[in-house]
Motif scaffolding. Structure first.
Motif, PDB file in Angstrom:
ATOM      1  N   ALA A 156       0.734  -1.386  -0.080  1.00  0.00           N
ATOM      2  CA  ALA A 156      -0.090   0.069   0.058  1.00  0.00           C
ATOM      3  C   ALA A 156       0.787   1.277   0.008  1.00  0.00           C
ATOM      4  O   ALA A 156       0.360   2.278  -0.620  1.00  0.00           O
ATOM      5  N   LEU A 157       1.978   1.296   0.668  1.00  0.00           N
ATOM      6  CA  LEU A 157       2.892   2.441   0.654  1.00  0.00           C
ATOM      7  C   LEU A 157       3.471   2.592  -0.549  1.00  0.00           C
ATOM      8  O   LEU A 157       3.663   3.769  -0.951  1.00  0.00           O
ATOM      9  N   LYS A 158       4.025   1.478  -1.314  1.00  0.00           N
ATOM     10  CA  LYS A 158       4.700   1.681  -2.451  1.00  0.00           C
ATOM     11  C   LYS A 158       3.687   2.202  -3.388  1.00  0.00           C
ATOM     12  O   LYS A 158       3.932   3.171  -4.588  1.00  0.00           O
ATOM     13  N   VAL A 159       2.558   1.807  -3.646  1.00  0.00           N
ATOM     14  CA  VAL A 159       1.274   2.051  -4.445  1.00  0.00           C
ATOM     15  C   VAL A 159       0.916   3.497  -4.100  1.00  0.00           C
ATOM     16  O   VAL A 159       1.018   4.294  -5.074  1.00  0.00           O
ATOM     17  N   GLY A 160       0.995   3.895  -2.888  1.00  0.00           N
ATOM     18  CA  GLY A 160       0.513   5.297  -2.471  1.00  0.00           C
ATOM     19  C   GLY A 160       1.669   6.473  -2.805  1.00  0.00           C
ATOM     20  O   GLY A 160       1.335   7.363  -3.600  1.00  0.00           O
ATOM     21  N   ILE A 161       2.827   5.866  -2.845  1.00  0.00           N
ATOM     22  CA  ILE A 161       3.981   7.072  -3.281  1.00  0.00           C
ATOM     23  C   ILE A 161       3.893   7.200  -4.784  1.00  0.00           C
ATOM     24  O   ILE A 161       3.804   8.222  -5.298  1.00  0.00           O
ATOM     25  N   LEU A 162       3.711   6.092  -5.401  1.00  0.00           N
ATOM     26  CA  LEU A 162       3.714   6.504  -6.883  1.00  0.00           C
ATOM     27  C   LEU A 162       2.421   7.015  -7.477  1.00  0.00           C
ATOM     28  O   LEU A 162       2.434   7.805  -8.434  1.00  0.00           O
ATOM     29  N   VAL A 163       1.281   6.839  -6.766  1.00  0.00           N
ATOM     30  CA  VAL A 163       0.104   7.450  -7.153  1.00  0.00           C
ATOM     31  C   VAL A 163       0.089   8.923  -6.788  1.00  0.00           C
ATOM     32  O   VAL A 163      -0.256   9.808  -7.692  1.00  0.00           O
ATOM     33  N   ALA A 164       0.698   9.207  -5.592  1.00  0.00           N
ATOM     34  CA  ALA A 164       0.791  10.787  -4.869  1.00  0.00           C
ATOM     35  C   ALA A 164       1.695  11.464  -6.174  1.00  0.00           C
ATOM     36  O   ALA A 164       1.495  12.518  -6.201  1.00  0.00           O
ATOM     37  N   PHE A 165       2.961  10.626  -6.373  1.00  0.00           N
ATOM     38  CA  PHE A 165       3.906  11.288  -7.323  1.00  0.00           C
ATOM     39  C   PHE A 165       3.173  11.649  -8.771  1.00  0.00           C
ATOM     40  O   PHE A 165       3.199  12.623  -9.296  1.00  0.00           O
ATOM     41  N   GLY A 166       2.126  10.696  -9.167  1.00  0.00           N
ATOM     42  CA  GLY A 166       1.643  10.732 -10.516  1.00  0.00           C
ATOM     43  C   GLY A 166       0.612  11.916 -10.486  1.00  0.00           C
ATOM     44  O   GLY A 166       0.472  12.853 -11.301  1.00  0.00           O
ATOM     45  N   LEU A 167      -0.256  12.120  -9.228  1.00  0.00           N
ATOM     46  CA  LEU A 167      -1.238  13.171  -9.128  1.00  0.00           C
ATOM     47  C   LEU A 167      -0.539  14.521  -9.103  1.00  0.00           C
ATOM     48  O   LEU A 167      -0.863  15.329  -9.675  1.00  0.00           O
ATOM     49  N   LEU A 168       0.466  14.720  -8.338  1.00  0.00           N
ATOM     50  CA  LEU A 168       1.290  15.893  -8.006  1.00  0.00           C
ATOM     51  C   LEU A 168       1.916  16.312  -9.159  1.00  0.00           C
ATOM     52  O   LEU A 168       1.968  17.426  -9.745  1.00  0.00           O
ATOM     53  N   GLY A 169       2.278  15.140 -10.229  1.00  0.00           N
ATOM     54  CA  GLY A 169       2.988  15.442 -11.438  1.00  0.00           C
ATOM     55  C   GLY A 169       1.822  16.024 -12.409  1.00  0.00           C
ATOM     56  O   GLY A 169       2.527  17.006 -13.378  1.00  0.00           O
ATOM     57  N   LEU A 170       0.770  15.603 -12.333  1.00  0.00           N
ATOM     58  CA  LEU A 170      -0.114  16.181 -13.200  1.00  0.00           C
ATOM     59  C   LEU A 170      -0.868  17.619 -12.855  1.00  0.00           C
ATOM     60  O   LEU A 170      -0.795  18.315 -13.586  1.00  0.00           O
ATOM     61  N   VAL A 171      -0.666  17.779 -11.557  1.00  0.00           N
ATOM     62  CA  VAL A 171      -0.835  19.282 -11.103  1.00  0.00           C
ATOM     63  C   VAL A 171       0.042  20.001 -11.722  1.00  0.00           C
ATOM     64  O   VAL A 171      -0.171  21.043 -12.026  1.00  0.00           O
ATOM     65  N   TYR A 172       1.418  19.688 -11.577  1.00  0.00           N
ATOM     66  CA  TYR A 172       2.442  20.522 -12.030  1.00  0.00           C
ATOM     67  C   TYR A 172       2.340  20.707 -13.608  1.00  0.00           C
ATOM     68  O   TYR A 172       2.488  21.753 -14.072  1.00  0.00           O
ATOM     69  N   ALA A 173       1.837  19.629 -14.379  1.00  0.00           N
ATOM     70  CA  ALA A 173       1.925  19.692 -15.878  1.00  0.00           C
ATOM     71  C   ALA A 173       0.880  20.558 -16.191  1.00  0.00           C
ATOM     72  O   ALA A 173       1.124  21.332 -17.223  1.00  0.00           O
ATOM     73  N   PHE A 174      -0.261  20.454 -15.492  1.00  0.00           N
ATOM     74  CA  PHE A 174      -1.552  21.374 -15.929  1.00  0.00           C
ATOM     75  C   PHE A 174      -1.291  22.647 -15.442  1.00  0.00           C
ATOM     76  O   PHE A 174      -2.185  23.613 -15.899  1.00  0.00           O
ATOM     77  N   GLY A 175      -0.788  22.926 -14.200  1.00  0.00           N
ATOM     78  CA  GLY A 175      -1.086  24.098 -13.321  1.00  0.00           C
ATOM     79  C   GLY A 175       0.208  24.881 -13.498  1.00  0.00           C
ATOM     80  O   GLY A 175       0.062  26.177 -13.248  1.00  0.00           O
ATOM     81  N   PHE A 176       1.331  24.372 -13.831  1.00  0.00           N
ATOM     82  CA  PHE A 176       2.646  25.324 -13.537  1.00  0.00           C
ATOM     83  C   PHE A 176       3.470  25.211 -14.793  1.00  0.00           C
ATOM     84  O   PHE A 176       4.398  26.194 -14.874  1.00  0.00           O
ATOM     85  N   SER A 177       3.533  23.946 -15.556  1.00  0.00           N
ATOM     86  CA  SER A 177       4.564  23.992 -16.829  1.00  0.00           C
ATOM     87  C   SER A 177       4.195  24.930 -17.670  1.00  0.00           C
ATOM     88  O   SER A 177       5.456  25.354 -18.233  1.00  0.00           O
TER      89      SER A 177
END
Length: 450
Positions: A156-177
């Motif tokens: 659960a921790l490993k999947v959670g870290i990757l999902v969190a990374f993915g979601l924060l990455g989408l926020v950066y890609a659509f909101g900041f880049s």
């Protein structure tokens, strides 16, 4: 472990085998071929893996003796030679998987920058990879393993870290880049996505280990069926999310440092919050932990699988004994030694391709076996047919990719395959060969005898 494992534990085992280390090892290799169409490659691989999962479930439901690939071949073909060759192919696939995880472990160790790039004139990557293999071989010899509850939490921790990374990455890609998000529409042409899917296939094989552990699973046929159909789509979703974020946030890293591009993407994803360094470190630590646990779990499972082959006389007694509790020590040492050689001398692309080829062969064979049972009401012929055709398409594309990109590796793989095939035939057909030799070479006449 709990006396009877339920659906939650089965899901943890399946997801842990797929997401545990695969994403950190295969993403860079796949993205170099498909670029931003990486999601399409993972989707294709997931479809073929799901069809193979359906085939395994269908065969498992129809088979009285619970087991996996080797049992299915013995049951439906009654050919111990083919069953043994399937078993050996799987074992080599597991060795390739462990070597792949160890390679990624070494890459992320070197990416921290806290250790020198060379130690005693040796690059830190292969050194760290081999030391990881040696360490986990030692742990398995000591009998160390993770408990069921801990495994649930860790997965659960490993999947959670990757999902969190993915979601924060989408926020950066659509909101900041400020750059348009690339969905890879221009990279669908040709065979590149299918070739990349074939290379990534090793990342979708962890679920089939459940079939070798059915004695400890509650209502195994139904529990494994649910675990397979849930875990593969979840793994595909996580791979697609992490892959798309990485190729959009860190395209330069995929060229200069493809194997650790996830770390650079995590740095960018956390930069708007002033936590760029923390994000990179957290992702790298997750990679080390995930690949390390994947080495340990796959080594443990493959040693138990080899023990079963020894018990069925499908492996030579010299490499271990099926008697006694636990895993055979000589088998663990042999698996560790071969893995260390692979991860020291091989490239990640070659190791990944070698492991994927093994699982493509086995999964394709199981899909074909299920297709042969299409007269049963429980078997939908279309799904195993797709799995069979998909595997047949993957195999030549994988070989062509190796031939064009790494010709030396291509010839090495062919040489190893020919050698292994010859050894397998000599071992499994030894009685027939001995009879033929005796018939051809009559007993020597004693001097003076008439």
């Amino acid at each position: 472990m709990a006396e009877n494992l339920g659906l939650k534990e089965a899901l943890s085992m399946a997801l842990g085998g797929m997401i545990g280390g695969g994403i950190y090892a295969v993403l860079g290799v796949v993205a170099q071929i498909t670029v931003s169409a990486v999601w399409f490659a993972f989707l294709i691989a997931g479809v073929v893996a799901t069809c193979a999962g359906y085939s395994y479930n269908a065969l498992n439901r129809l088979t009285d003796n619970r087991g996996g690939s080797v049992t299915f071949v013995q049951c439906y073909l009654g050919n111990s030679t083919v069953a043994g060759m399937i078993g050996w192919t799987l074992l080599f696939g597991y060795v390739g998987s462990i070597a792949m995880y160890a390679f990624a472990f070494g890459e992320f160790t070197a990416a921290f920058g806290v250790v020198p790039s060379r130690v005693a004139g040796v690059s830190v990557r292969p050194l760290a990879s081999v030391l990881a293999v040696v360490g986990f071989v030692g742990l398995n010899l000591l009998g160390a393993r993770t408990t069921g509850v801990a495994e649930n939490v860790l997965v659960a921790l490993k999947v959670g870290i990757l999902v969190a990374f993915g979601l924060l990455g989408l926020v950066y890609a659509f909101g900041f880049s400020g750059a348009p998000f690339d969905y890879g529409r221009g990279h669908f042409g040709g065979f590149d996505p299918v070739t990349a899917a074939a290379i990534s296939f090793v990342a979708f094989q962890g679920w089939q280990l459940l079939y070798y552990d059915q004695d400890r699973i509650e209502d195994p046929v139904e529990t494994i069926r649910k675990a397979v159909y849930i875990s593969i789509p979840v793994a595909v979703a996580v791979y697609v999310l992490a892959g798309m974020v990485t190729v959009n946030l860190a395209p330069e890293a995929l060229v200069s440092r493809p194997h650790v591009a996830l770390k650079d993407a995590a740095w960018l994803a956390m930069r708007p919050y002033g936590l760029a360094q923390l994000g990179a470190v957290a992702l790298a630590l997750s990679a080390l932990f995930s690949t390390g646990s994947a080495i340990n779990a796959t080594l443990f499972s493959s040693a138990h699988f080899a023990k079963g082959l020894l018990g069925d006389d499908l492996l030579p007694d010299r490499i271990g004994s099926p008697d006694g509790d636990g895993i055979p020590e000589r088998t663990v040492l042999l698996l560790g030694g071969v893995t260390a050689i692979f991860t020291w001398y091989g490239s990640l692309e070659a190791i990944t391709s070698f492991a994927s080829l093994s699982f493509i062969l086995v999964f394709g064979a199981m899909s074909y076996l299920a297709f042969r049972q299409r007269d049963h009401d429980e078997v939908n012929a279309v799904i195993p047919a797709i799995g069979t055709v998909g595997s047949l398409a993957f195999f030549p594309l994988m070989l062509f990719n190796l031939y064009t990109r790494e010709p030396n590796t291509f010839y090495t793989v062919l040489g190893i395959a020919a050698f292994v095939l010859a050894v397998e035939l000599l071992y499994f057909e030894r009685d027939i060969i001995e009879e033929e030799v005796d018939a051809f070479d009559p007993p020597t006449r004693i001097v003076g005898e008439r």
